[in-house]
Design a protein around this motif. Structure first.
Motif, PDB file in Angstrom:
ATOM      1  N   GLN A 119       0.844  -1.211   0.000  1.00 51.40           N
ATOM      2  CA  GLN A 119       0.000   0.000   0.000  1.00 51.40           C
ATOM      3  C   GLN A 119       0.864   1.240   0.000  1.00 51.40           C
ATOM      4  OE1 GLN A 119      -3.507  -0.357   2.269  1.00 51.40           O
ATOM      5  NE2 GLN A 119      -3.958   1.820   2.298  1.00 51.40           N
ATOM      6  N   TRP A 120       1.254   1.671  -0.830  1.00 52.16           N
ATOM      7  CA  TRP A 120       1.834   2.290  -1.987  1.00 52.16           C
ATOM      8  C   TRP A 120       3.336   2.375  -1.917  1.00 52.16           C
ATOM      9  CZ3 TRP A 120      -2.777   4.592   0.095  1.00 52.16           C
ATOM     10  CH2 TRP A 120      -3.909   4.099  -0.540  1.00 52.16           C
ATOM     11  N   TRP A 121       3.920   1.189  -1.830  1.00 52.89           N
ATOM     12  CA  TRP A 121       5.373   1.100  -1.956  1.00 52.89           C
ATOM     13  C   TRP A 121       5.722  -0.280  -2.494  1.00 52.89           C
ATOM     14  CZ3 TRP A 121       7.908  -2.429   1.370  1.00 52.89           C
ATOM     15  CH2 TRP A 121       7.129  -2.949   2.410  1.00 52.89           C
ATOM     16  N   ILE A 159      -4.480  -5.153  -6.983  1.00 49.68           N
ATOM     17  CA  ILE A 159      -3.650  -5.304  -8.176  1.00 49.68           C
ATOM     18  C   ILE A 159      -2.814  -4.038  -8.405  1.00 49.68           C
ATOM     19  CG2 ILE A 159      -3.671  -5.681 -10.672  1.00 49.68           C
ATOM     20  CD1 ILE A 159      -6.212  -7.227 -10.383  1.00 49.68           C
ATOM     21  N   HIS A 160      -1.538  -4.235  -8.633  1.00 47.75           N
ATOM     22  CA  HIS A 160      -0.638  -3.162  -9.057  1.00 47.75           C
ATOM     23  C   HIS A 160      -0.048  -3.597 -10.402  1.00 47.75           C
ATOM     24  CE1 HIS A 160      -0.542  -1.538  -4.874  1.00 47.75           C
ATOM     25  NE2 HIS A 160      -0.580  -2.804  -4.533  1.00 47.75           N
ATOM     26  N   SER A 161       0.769  -2.747 -10.989  1.00 45.79           N
ATOM     27  CA  SER A 161       1.439  -3.150 -12.224  1.00 45.79           C
ATOM     28  C   SER A 161       2.852  -2.593 -12.242  1.00 45.79           C
ATOM     29  CB  SER A 161       0.646  -2.654 -13.427  1.00 45.79           C
ATOM     30  OG  SER A 161       1.240  -3.136 -14.613  1.00 45.79           O
ATOM     31  N   GLN A 194       7.016   3.085 -12.488  1.00 41.14           N
ATOM     32  CA  GLN A 194       5.762   3.634 -11.968  1.00 41.14           C
ATOM     33  C   GLN A 194       4.723   2.522 -11.929  1.00 41.14           C
ATOM     34  OE1 GLN A 194       4.565   6.801 -10.958  1.00 41.14           O
ATOM     35  NE2 GLN A 194       2.639   5.708 -10.659  1.00 41.14           N
ATOM     36  N   CYS A 195       3.909   2.504 -10.884  1.00 44.21           N
ATOM     37  CA  CYS A 195       2.796   1.567 -10.838  1.00 44.21           C
ATOM     38  C   CYS A 195       1.841   1.952 -11.971  1.00 44.21           C
ATOM     39  CB  CYS A 195       2.089   1.632  -9.496  1.00 44.21           C
ATOM     40  SG  CYS A 195       0.698   0.487  -9.406  1.00 44.21           S
ATOM     41  N   ALA A 196       1.458   0.958 -12.760  1.00 42.87           N
ATOM     42  CA  ALA A 196       0.679   1.265 -13.961  1.00 42.87           C
ATOM     43  C   ALA A 196      -0.734   0.701 -13.895  1.00 42.87           C
ATOM     44  CB  ALA A 196       1.413   0.729 -15.190  1.00 42.87           C
ATOM     45  N   GLU A 197      -1.204   0.427 -12.684  1.00 45.99           N
ATOM     46  CA  GLU A 197      -2.571  -0.072 -12.539  1.00 45.99           C
ATOM     47  C   GLU A 197      -3.171   0.670 -11.352  1.00 45.99           C
ATOM     48  OE1 GLU A 197      -4.017  -2.879 -14.349  1.00 45.99           O
ATOM     49  OE2 GLU A 197      -5.831  -2.112 -13.400  1.00 45.99           O
ATOM     50  N   TYR A 198      -4.321   1.293 -11.541  1.00 44.68           N
ATOM     51  CA  TYR A 198      -4.894   2.077 -10.445  1.00 44.68           C
ATOM     52  C   TYR A 198      -5.104   1.198  -9.214  1.00 44.68           C
ATOM     53  CZ  TYR A 198      -7.741   5.077  -7.644  1.00 44.68           C
ATOM     54  OH  TYR A 198      -8.202   5.817  -6.594  1.00 44.68           O
ATOM     55  N   CYS A 199      -4.524   1.622  -8.067  1.00 43.79           N
ATOM     56  CA  CYS A 199      -4.534   0.756  -6.887  1.00 43.79           C
ATOM     57  C   CYS A 199      -4.993   1.499  -5.643  1.00 43.79           C
ATOM     58  CB  CYS A 199      -3.135   0.176  -6.687  1.00 43.79           C
ATOM     59  SG  CYS A 199      -1.837   1.411  -6.639  1.00 43.79           S
ATOM     60  N   GLY A 200      -5.597   2.658  -5.817  1.00 46.31           N
ATOM     61  CA  GLY A 200      -6.075   3.404  -4.658  1.00 46.31           C
ATOM     62  C   GLY A 200      -5.640   4.853  -4.738  1.00 46.31           C
ATOM     63  N   SER A 202      -3.348   6.777  -3.574  1.00 48.75           N
ATOM     64  CA  SER A 202      -1.980   7.240  -3.827  1.00 48.75           C
ATOM     65  C   SER A 202      -1.289   6.442  -4.936  1.00 48.75           C
ATOM     66  CB  SER A 202      -1.160   7.210  -2.541  1.00 48.75           C
ATOM     67  OG  SER A 202      -1.493   8.317  -1.733  1.00 48.75           O
ATOM     68  N   HIS A 203      -2.087   5.891  -5.832  1.00 49.37           N
ATOM     69  CA  HIS A 203      -1.531   5.142  -6.977  1.00 49.37           C
ATOM     70  C   HIS A 203      -0.482   5.960  -7.733  1.00 49.37           C
ATOM     71  CE1 HIS A 203      -1.347   3.636 -11.086  1.00 49.37           C
ATOM     72  NE2 HIS A 203      -1.945   4.727 -11.495  1.00 49.37           N
ATOM     73  N   ALA A 204      -0.789   7.240  -7.965  1.00 48.37           N
ATOM     74  CA  ALA A 204       0.130   8.081  -8.747  1.00 48.37           C
ATOM     75  C   ALA A 204       1.442   8.312  -8.009  1.00 48.37           C
ATOM     76  CB  ALA A 204      -0.527   9.420  -9.076  1.00 48.37           C
ATOM     77  N   LYS A 205       1.421   8.101  -6.672  1.00 46.96           N
ATOM     78  CA  LYS A 205       2.639   8.319  -5.884  1.00 46.96           C
ATOM     79  C   LYS A 205       3.326   6.996  -5.579  1.00 46.96           C
ATOM     80  CE  LYS A 205       1.269  12.704  -4.053  1.00 46.96           C
ATOM     81  NZ  LYS A 205       1.005  13.526  -2.884  1.00 46.96           N
ATOM     82  N   MET A 206       3.082   6.003  -6.402  1.00 47.01           N
ATOM     83  CA  MET A 206       3.719   4.705  -6.222  1.00 47.01           C
ATOM     84  C   MET A 206       4.729   4.519  -7.356  1.00 47.01           C
ATOM     85  SD  MET A 206       1.882   1.070  -5.644  1.00 47.01           S
ATOM     86  CE  MET A 206       2.833  -0.452  -5.528  1.00 47.01           C
ATOM     87  N   ALA A 207       5.892   5.115  -7.157  1.00 46.47           N
ATOM     88  CA  ALA A 207       6.941   5.047  -8.178  1.00 46.47           C
ATOM     89  C   ALA A 207       8.181   4.383  -7.578  1.00 46.47           C
ATOM     90  CB  ALA A 207       7.269   6.442  -8.673  1.00 46.47           C
TER      91      ALA A 207
END
Ligand code: CUA
Length: 327
Positions: A119-121, A159-161, A194-200, A202-207
């Protein structure tokens, strides 16, 4: 003005932005080269078709405007509307299919990197050839240039990507399942994933950073990464270490060589050697560390790390000084 002018100008402006550490068009590995070639091949095809269609339009409206006979019209539809697109699209399909096996290639048996979406790392474990236990890290992936490393992908809750555009294609990370891919970087350098699957939220801050090193540099780095944390060398950092344990941080985080064995959050053993903090969100500075400890929610909404804004700023500054020394 020529009608294609604005389109061409837009295309140049857009493509001029396609450089940098996170671009499919700036490949740094074998897989990414194949994908970049696919892009250029498709783009060239599209440009040729666009020009041909505009040429045809120009011809029939300006140069030779006349009514076609019924026979001529039927022939045009048959050849131009059915045969030509069938041949072109079939060609593109076979070209795209032909590069798919390469994208599924096995690793060369050397390094395997296990990445888990949290959860977002990113939880990262390195398994060098023949290793009995992994070397644990987080939020960055380092790979040796010139070999094909196996990447196994898992996810904790959603799911993340996993995607490093400059190194290869993306693969989903699915809870309860282990997906795999491999990457064969060729150009040493610092890239961005970068995480390429919407996961919540802070998805955009999962790099994360993906650093490609020469084989020698990689071996030296992995050796250092496997070692325990360096002890604090200033009074402030020692005070920070005491605060770190008194506040219970070790329940969630691990720092090898200390009593901190938590597995909930990212491993902090060599935290300060990473380029970024909070999975690509902040630069790795003492100031950013203090901000993160004080109010993680303000940096990354929904993060599981609790805020410590009830502590005096001096105590947080000491903790930041300790963490900043964990090279
Ligand atoms: Cu993880 Cu989006």
């Amino acid at each position: 003005m020529w009608p294609g002018g604005p389109v061409l100008i837009c295309a140049i402006l857009v493509l001029a932005g396609c450089d940098g550490p996170q671009s499919v068009l700036a490949p740094g590995g074998e897989d990414a080269f194949v994908l970049a070639n696919l892009f250029w091949f498709l783009l060239a095809g599209a440009v040729v078709l666009w020009c041909a269609m505009n040429g045809l339009m120009f011809y029939v409206t300006r140069i030779n405007p006349r009514e076609l006979s019924e026979r001529g019209a039927q022939a045009l539809i048959l050849w131009g509307g059915i045969a030509f697109p069938t041949v072109v699209l079939a060609g593109l399909l076979f070209y795209a299919l032909s590069i798919m096996p390469e994208q599924r290639a096995e690793g060369d048996g050397g390094l395997r990197v296990e990445v888990t979406g949290e959860q977002w790392w990113w939880r990262v474990a390195y398994w060098p050839e023949g290793a009995d236990e992994p070397i644990i890290s987080a939020n960055e992936v380092r790979l040796p240039a010139g070999s094909r490393s196996e990447i196994t992908l898992e996810a904790d809750k959603v799911i993340h990507s996993f995607w490093v555009p400059s190194l290869g294609g993306k693969t989903d990370m699915i809870p309860g399942r282990t997906n795999r891919m491999s990457l064969a970087p060729t150009v040493p350098g610092l890239y961005r994933g970068q995480c390429a699957e919407y996961c919540g939220e802070s998805h955009a801050k999962m790099a994360f950073t993906a650093e490609v090193l020469t084989p020698e540099d990689f071996a030296a780095w992995l050796d250092a990464e496997a070692g325990p944390a360096v002890p604090p060398d200033t009074a402030l950092a020692r005070e920070g270490r005491a605060a770190f344990f008194a506040e219970g941080c070790g329940a969630c985080h691990a720092i090898r060589g200390t009593p901190a064995h938590g597995r909930v959050g990212p491993d902090l053993t060599h935290l300060a050697s990473r380029a970024t903090l909070a999975a690509g969100t902040l630069p790795m500075t003492g100031e950013a560390l203090a901000r993160w400890i004080t109010a993680p929610e303000s940096v990354k909404p929904g993060a599981l790390m609790p805020g410590y804004d009830h502590l005096p700023p001096e105590r947080i500054a000491a903790m930041a000084a300790y963490l900043e020394g964990l090279e």
